[in-house]
Design a protein around this motif. Sequence first.
Motif, PDB file in Angstrom:
ATOM      1  N   ILE A 305       6.053  12.964  50.579  1.00 14.90           N
ATOM      2  CA  ILE A 305       6.619  11.835  49.827  1.00 14.90           C
ATOM      3  C   ILE A 305       5.833  10.560  50.141  1.00 14.90           C
ATOM      4  CG2 ILE A 305       8.632  10.328  49.599  1.00 14.90           C
ATOM      5  CD1 ILE A 305      10.382  12.827  50.019  1.00 14.90           C
ATOM      6  N   LEU A 306       5.547  10.357  51.415  1.00 14.07           N
ATOM      7  CA  LEU A 306       4.742   9.192  51.819  1.00 14.07           C
ATOM      8  C   LEU A 306       3.331   9.289  51.240  1.00 14.07           C
ATOM      9  CD1 LEU A 306       5.866   8.816  55.558  1.00 14.07           C
ATOM     10  CD2 LEU A 306       6.496   7.360  53.617  1.00 14.07           C
ATOM     11  N   LEU A 307       2.775  10.506  51.229  1.00 13.61           N
ATOM     12  CA  LEU A 307       1.440  10.701  50.659  1.00 13.61           C
ATOM     13  C   LEU A 307       1.441  10.390  49.168  1.00 13.61           C
ATOM     14  CD1 LEU A 307      -1.490  11.647  50.971  1.00 13.61           C
ATOM     15  CD2 LEU A 307      -0.693  14.004  50.615  1.00 13.61           C
ATOM     16  N   TYR A 308       2.537  10.747  48.487  1.00 16.66           N
ATOM     17  CA  TYR A 308       2.663  10.438  47.050  1.00 16.66           C
ATOM     18  C   TYR A 308       2.546   8.936  46.818  1.00 16.66           C
ATOM     19  CZ  TYR A 308       4.734   9.857  42.421  1.00 16.66           C
ATOM     20  OH  TYR A 308       4.955   9.504  41.118  1.00 16.66           O
ATOM     21  N   PHE A 309       3.287   8.156  47.594  1.00 19.57           N
ATOM     22  CA  PHE A 309       3.246   6.711  47.407  1.00 19.57           C
ATOM     23  C   PHE A 309       1.904   6.123  47.832  1.00 19.57           C
ATOM     24  CE2 PHE A 309       7.877   7.344  47.443  1.00 19.57           C
ATOM     25  CZ  PHE A 309       8.181   6.669  46.264  1.00 19.57           C
ATOM     26  N   LYS A 310       1.238   6.767  48.782  1.00 19.20           N
ATOM     27  CA  LYS A 310      -0.102   6.338  49.166  1.00 19.20           C
ATOM     28  C   LYS A 310      -1.084   6.562  48.011  1.00 19.20           C
ATOM     29  CE  LYS A 310      -3.610   6.946  52.771  1.00 19.20           C
ATOM     30  NZ  LYS A 310      -3.985   7.703  54.002  1.00 19.20           N
ATOM     31  N   LYS A 311      -0.948   7.696  47.336  1.00 20.21           N
ATOM     32  CA  LYS A 311      -1.781   7.971  46.157  1.00 20.21           C
ATOM     33  C   LYS A 311      -1.485   6.962  45.049  1.00 20.21           C
ATOM     34  CE  LYS A 311      -1.619  12.957  47.038  1.00 20.21           C
ATOM     35  NZ  LYS A 311      -1.024  14.228  46.561  1.00 20.21           N
ATOM     36  N   PHE A 312      -0.195   6.699  44.850  1.00 17.29           N
ATOM     37  CA  PHE A 312       0.222   5.735  43.827  1.00 17.29           C
ATOM     38  C   PHE A 312      -0.426   4.375  44.089  1.00 17.29           C
ATOM     39  CE2 PHE A 312       2.929   3.104  41.256  1.00 17.29           C
ATOM     40  CZ  PHE A 312       3.435   3.933  40.257  1.00 17.29           C
ATOM     41  N   PHE A 313      -0.356   3.917  45.331  1.00 16.54           N
ATOM     42  CA  PHE A 313      -0.954   2.642  45.720  1.00 16.54           C
ATOM     43  C   PHE A 313      -2.465   2.676  45.530  1.00 16.54           C
ATOM     44  CE2 PHE A 313      -3.067   0.020  48.886  1.00 16.54           C
ATOM     45  CZ  PHE A 313      -2.482  -1.229  48.689  1.00 16.54           C
ATOM     46  N   SER A 314      -3.087   3.793  45.931  1.00 14.48           N
ATOM     47  CA  SER A 314      -4.543   3.908  45.835  1.00 14.48           C
ATOM     48  C   SER A 314      -5.006   3.897  44.393  1.00 14.48           C
ATOM     49  CB  SER A 314      -5.015   5.196  46.523  1.00 14.48           C
ATOM     50  OG  SER A 314      -4.687   5.183  47.888  1.00 14.48           O
ATOM     51  N   PHE A 315      -4.214   4.508  43.496  1.00 12.74           N
ATOM     52  CA  PHE A 315      -4.565   4.513  42.082  1.00 12.74           C
ATOM     53  C   PHE A 315      -4.525   3.089  41.524  1.00 12.74           C
ATOM     54  CE2 PHE A 315      -4.469   7.731  38.447  1.00 12.74           C
ATOM     55  CZ  PHE A 315      -5.121   6.872  37.570  1.00 12.74           C
ATOM     56  N   ILE A 316      -3.471   2.351  41.865  1.00 11.14           N
ATOM     57  CA  ILE A 316      -3.333   0.988  41.357  1.00 11.14           C
ATOM     58  C   ILE A 316      -4.383   0.066  41.959  1.00 11.14           C
ATOM     59  CG2 ILE A 316      -1.815  -1.035  41.288  1.00 11.14           C
ATOM     60  CD1 ILE A 316       0.554   0.819  41.179  1.00 11.14           C
ATOM     61  N   PHE A 317      -4.602   0.182  43.274  1.00 13.43           N
ATOM     62  CA  PHE A 317      -5.488  -0.759  43.947  1.00 13.43           C
ATOM     63  C   PHE A 317      -6.759  -0.077  44.464  1.00 13.43           C
ATOM     64  CE2 PHE A 317      -1.243  -2.707  44.348  1.00 13.43           C
ATOM     65  CZ  PHE A 317      -1.512  -3.927  43.729  1.00 13.43           C
ATOM     66  N   LEU A 318      -6.678   0.481  45.664  1.00 17.97           N
ATOM     67  CA  LEU A 318      -7.905   0.926  46.317  1.00 17.97           C
ATOM     68  C   LEU A 318      -7.603   2.072  47.280  1.00 17.97           C
ATOM     69  CD1 LEU A 318     -10.891  -0.131  46.415  1.00 17.97           C
ATOM     70  CD2 LEU A 318     -10.237  -1.343  48.496  1.00 17.97           C
ATOM     71  N   ASP A 319      -8.495   3.042  47.313  1.00 20.79           N
ATOM     72  CA  ASP A 319      -8.410   4.117  48.302  1.00 20.79           C
ATOM     73  C   ASP A 319      -9.156   3.648  49.553  1.00 20.79           C
ATOM     74  OD1 ASP A 319      -8.408   6.379  49.824  1.00 20.79           O
ATOM     75  OD2 ASP A 319      -9.384   7.670  48.355  1.00 20.79           O
ATOM     76  N   VAL A 320      -8.412   3.372  50.611  1.00 20.32           N
ATOM     77  CA  VAL A 320      -9.028   2.786  51.811  1.00 20.32           C
ATOM     78  C   VAL A 320      -9.758   3.837  52.652  1.00 20.32           C
ATOM     79  CG1 VAL A 320      -7.381   0.883  51.935  1.00 20.32           C
ATOM     80  CG2 VAL A 320      -6.857   3.035  53.098  1.00 20.32           C
TER      81      VAL A 320
END
Length: 404
Positions: A305-320
């Motif tokens: 679930i946390l990984l899902y939101f990390k992907k969501f954030f990365s799609f919108i902004f940046l994959d760190v």
Amino acid sequence: MKFVLDYKITTILLIGLILRIISIYFYRDIEIVNEWGIIVKNLEENNILSVHSVQGVPVPNIFMPPLYPLFLYSIKIFFNNTDNFLWMIYFIQLLLALISIYLAYKIFLEFFSENISFIGSLFFSIFPLNVYAVSQISSIVLQMFLFNLFILSFLKLFRNIDYKHLFIFSISSGLLMLIRGEYFIFVLFSLIYLYFKKKQLTKVLTISALILLIISPYLIRNFNIFNIVTITKSSGYNLLKGNHPNTKVEGTPMFLSVGKIVPEVNEKLQKLNESGPNVKYDLMQDKILLDQAIEFIKENPTKYILLYFKKFFSFIFLDVNSSYPNYYSPFHIIPKLFLSVTTLLGLILSFRFRLNIINYVSLLYIANIGLFSFFFILPRYSLSLLLLQVILSLFLLKKFKPNL
């Protein structure tokens, strides 16, 4: 849709043309590799749409969507020489990219003044990843062309359902589903949205029937071979690639990684190969991978679930934590971050709880990100949403610069 050029869009197209010629000259692929190359080779040599082989025998494909391989193969029929073949692909992709820019300009004019539409079209044209895409053997250029056609025809239908745009929308919808299977969800969403706005059930059903007519040959082909009605079946591969203990936002090759963690997966795949060629190989392999992906998620749901939101954030902004070459180049990062921030602000400022066209754009944007985040996020995926992002960003510009 009349094809009328004025000096503004002509200037943008000329700039787009020059940049893409430079991109093709310096960065073009010199061969067709990975799945595209395998499928084209099997079409040419074995007359079968196939991406996997079992004991040297190609088996029917349900893993990859068919449109782009068929696009490549149709060019290959007329240009058998490798160099001529590749140059013709780039030439056609260049034309499609320029038409996409023009379609984007027409779409922006549905929302904004000529000045704001000019700014949006220029940004769309020179966006570095968009310029780079035309030099790659990838379905994204064809996908963007069809998506722009899809959005423009939907805007016309949203105002008035006429048969001209009804046919254009139906054709672009069907072809989008053949280039990316998940477009079924977005087309269905669009039809529901259109129905609740226009309340014209007969015309919505007519669109649905036309779309079904376009995709039916491939649906029939898959039903005859696999006994299921679908365009693609790769959810297991995609879900496992983006959801296993060693994965990242961009996904990682899971056959090696998962094989170390769960040897039983390798054993099942090995047995499947040892059993010999099977027309349902793709389907059976995907079931093995899907079962394992679900098992991983069940074992540690909080992690995924946390990984899902990390992907969501990365799609919108940046994959760190991206491992892609040149991902952190300022030519990629700066325009991406700028567009991401302005898109988010534009979405917040423009969204209203009503059935209007800007809410459709916002919801379509969020739905795309929400769906992809279940699997994995590749840098090129953001290009499929470039048009929607620019529209939302231009709303922000309009808000703060109304004189434009």
